[in-house]
Design an enzyme around this catalytic site. Structure first.
Site, PDB file in Angstrom:
ATOM      1  CG  ASN A 204      -0.236   0.121   2.845  1.00 40.42           C
ATOM      2  OD1 ASN A 204       1.168  -0.248   2.644  1.00 40.42           O
ATOM      3  ND2 ASN A 204      -1.182   0.393   3.597  1.00 40.42           N
ATOM      4  CG  LEU A 207       5.467   9.626  -4.839  1.00 35.75           C
ATOM      5  CD1 LEU A 207       6.776   9.572  -5.743  1.00 35.75           C
ATOM      6  CD2 LEU A 207       4.994  10.783  -6.316  1.00 35.75           C
ATOM      7  CD  GLU A 208      -2.543   9.021  -4.428  1.00 33.85           C
ATOM      8  OE1 GLU A 208      -3.162   7.845  -4.376  1.00 33.85           O
ATOM      9  OE2 GLU A 208      -3.222  10.318  -3.950  1.00 33.85           O
ATOM     10  N   GLY A 380      -5.606   8.107   0.899  1.00 33.83           N
ATOM     11  CA  GLY A 380      -6.832   7.302   0.849  1.00 33.83           C
ATOM     12  C   GLY A 380      -6.150   6.469   0.228  1.00 33.83           C
ATOM     13  CG  HIS A 405      -2.721   4.268   9.139  1.00 26.52           C
ATOM     14  ND1 HIS A 405      -4.058   3.214   9.607  1.00 26.52           N
ATOM     15  CD2 HIS A 405      -2.390   3.801   8.602  1.00 26.52           C
ATOM     16  CE1 HIS A 405      -4.074   2.287   9.320  1.00 26.52           C
ATOM     17  NE2 HIS A 405      -3.218   2.742   9.065  1.00 26.52           N
ATOM     18  CE  LYS A 481      -0.020   1.086  -4.728  1.00 26.96           C
ATOM     19  NZ  LYS A 481      -0.524   1.981  -3.158  1.00 26.96           N
TER      20      LYS A 481
END
Length: 482
Positions: A204, A207-208, A380, A405, A481
């Site tokens: 999970n 980097l966004e 998210g 979290h 991802k």
């Protein structure tokens, strides 16, 4: 009759299992969960909360947060605090990915500045920040240098050119836990950590590139430096194989210790040791070293994120004002001072899948945020919104300054791979204007949004119960991802 039948509602979205449920319990269990999702609460996670409430020195409540789900020993989304006088420490209360955490980097850019470059930017970020199972970083440490990483954390990274000195001012613990001791970290943990330093990892972790879509609290957003339409970058990663090995090493040690000290456990995964024991002190120092590794790791990725933006947009990171908003840990144990029954007490607080949410006035909060409380970063799932909240007095009073979290899994990775198709997910995200770059299709399937709880509901519970208050909503534009 099941264990859930013993849970009583305290107020909207807050439930309690009394300490009288089990004669071994030394505290009550407290749950913060959406009323409409109470029926979905796993009995196994409830049992874990009860088992934690039976541990020596536990204070007030064993706590389950809005994203609670079954984990190793402690549930993920679990918090418990123990007296420094007669309490314990348990590696299961931190987990294997020590200091898995989230960092948010802001900018003065808007969508107009990057929309023609978003594909190139996604590719550049994926190229510059190594990711995936067993991924290796881009640097080679000199002999013995891993000890400096473990002892000094983000300070080591900044001193070696990875970032700006002012970055340290807005990291939890300033990016370095002072009680870390690399000498008690095993050679195996160091060997696993050396090649992975500066990498995102898998699962999970992500980097966004995101856009601030909505502001809920203008005053606090201004303090945090956030504006509607601003481009930000969020990083979610931890201590990689180094932290995993530290946890594994000390679980074996604690498995002997709890028997040695005659601690009664209903769950062997809660293996622990008294805080005044050598085993406990060694674990705390080794855990702190792994936490420092994670802060150094995120610091190095911050440096390469800035370089990627510079390469693609042709501006300096300073000119783009790419400062850090904050960096929070959500798998960690720390000594903190909290009020317990009208007394200030030094406690050892375990947070596993839980974010610190300290309210206004706490000296641990960076000075520029102290009047409003610390930033709380709740990511998210892939393709869904993330959120910024702020810490509150309610959190200090009820949850030892803690909140959720993230979204929390509802499907196993194997089940997600059966239920979801990578091409369909990619197409659906593209229809929403979200790019995705991953190491494999299996990763996309495992991390499908439907494999997680609804993050919107998780943050609504945090906000409505007052254990953190909403500040801003972040919309994903591009996802990398591992």
């Amino acid at each position: 009759m099941t264990i859930k039948d013993e849970i009583k509602k305290v107020r909207d979205n807050v439930y309690e299992i009394p300490g009288t449920y089990n004669k071994k319990m030394r505290a009550s269990g407290r749950f913060y969960i959406a009323d409409e999702f109470f029926d979905d609460l796993e009995e196994g996670a409830v049992e874990q909360i009860v088992n934690i409430a039976c541990l020596p020195g536990v204070q007030r409540y064993s706590i389950g947060l809005p994203d609670i789900h079954f984990g190793y020993g402690f549930p993920i989304g679990g918090v418990a605090a123990f007296s420094m006088r007669n309490g314990i420490v348990s590696p299961g209360g931190v987990g294997f990915d020590i200091n898995c955490g989230v960092r948010l980097i802001k900018s003065n850019l808007t969508i107009d500045d990057i929309e023609d470059h978003i594909d190139e930017l996604t590719e550049k970020l994926f190229e510059n920040i190594p990711s995936g199972v067993g991924s290796k970083g881009k640097i080679r440490l000199e002999e013995g240098e891993i000890d400096k990483v473990l002892d000094y954390g983000a300070e080591w990274a900044v001193e070696n050119g990875y970032g700006w000195p002012e970055d340290l001012e807005v990291l939890e613990e300033n990016g370095r836990m002072l009680d870390a001791d690399s000498s008690i970290v095993s050679d195996k943990a160091k060997k696993r950590g050396i090649p992975q330093l500066g990498s995102l990892g898998s699962g999970n972790h992500f980097l966004e590139v995101q856009e601030v879509e909505e502001i809920f609290d203008e005053e606090v957003a201004k303090v945090f430096g956030l504006e509607k339409g601003m481009i930000v970058v969020m990083v979610h990663s931890g201590s990689r194989g180094c932290g995993h090995q530290v946890c594994s090493d000390y679980l074996r040690i604690m498995d002997k210790a709890y028997k040695k000290y005659k601690i009664q456990l209903d769950d062997r995964q809660l293996a622990c040791a008294p805080l005044d024991s050598k085993e406990a002190q060694n674990y705390i120092q080794a855990m702190a070293a792994a936490a420092n590794y994670a802060w150094a790791n995120r610091q190095m990725m911050t440096h390469w994120i800035r370089e990627s933006f510079e390469d693609v947009l042709g501006k300096s990171a300073k000119d783009m004002e790419m400062g850090i908003v904050y960096d929070v840990a959500h798998n960690i144990v720390k000594m903190e001072n909290h009020k317990v029954y009208n007394r200030q007490e030094d406690l050892l607080v375990h947070r596993k899948g839980a974010t610190r949410a300290f309210g206004p006035g706490r000296e641990e909060v960076p000075e520029k945020y102290r009047a409003v409380g610390q930033p709380v970063l709740i990511p998210g799932t892939m393709g869904t919104a993330s959120y910024v909240l702020h810490g509150t007095e309610t959190a200090m009073e009820e949850t030892f300054g803690s909140t959720a979290h993230g979204a929390g899994r509802v499907l196993s990775r194997s089940k997600a791979k059966k239920d979801y198709d990578a091409d369909e997910i990619t197409s659906d995200m593209a229809s929403k204007g979200i790019r995705i770059k991953a190491t494999s299709k299996h990763v996309i399937e495992e991390e499908a949004p439907g494999a997680y709880k609804d993050v919107d509901s998780v943050v609504r519970v945090s906000d409505s119960t007052g254990i953190a208050k909403l500040v801003a909503k972040l919309r994903p534009l591009a996802v990398c991802k591992g």
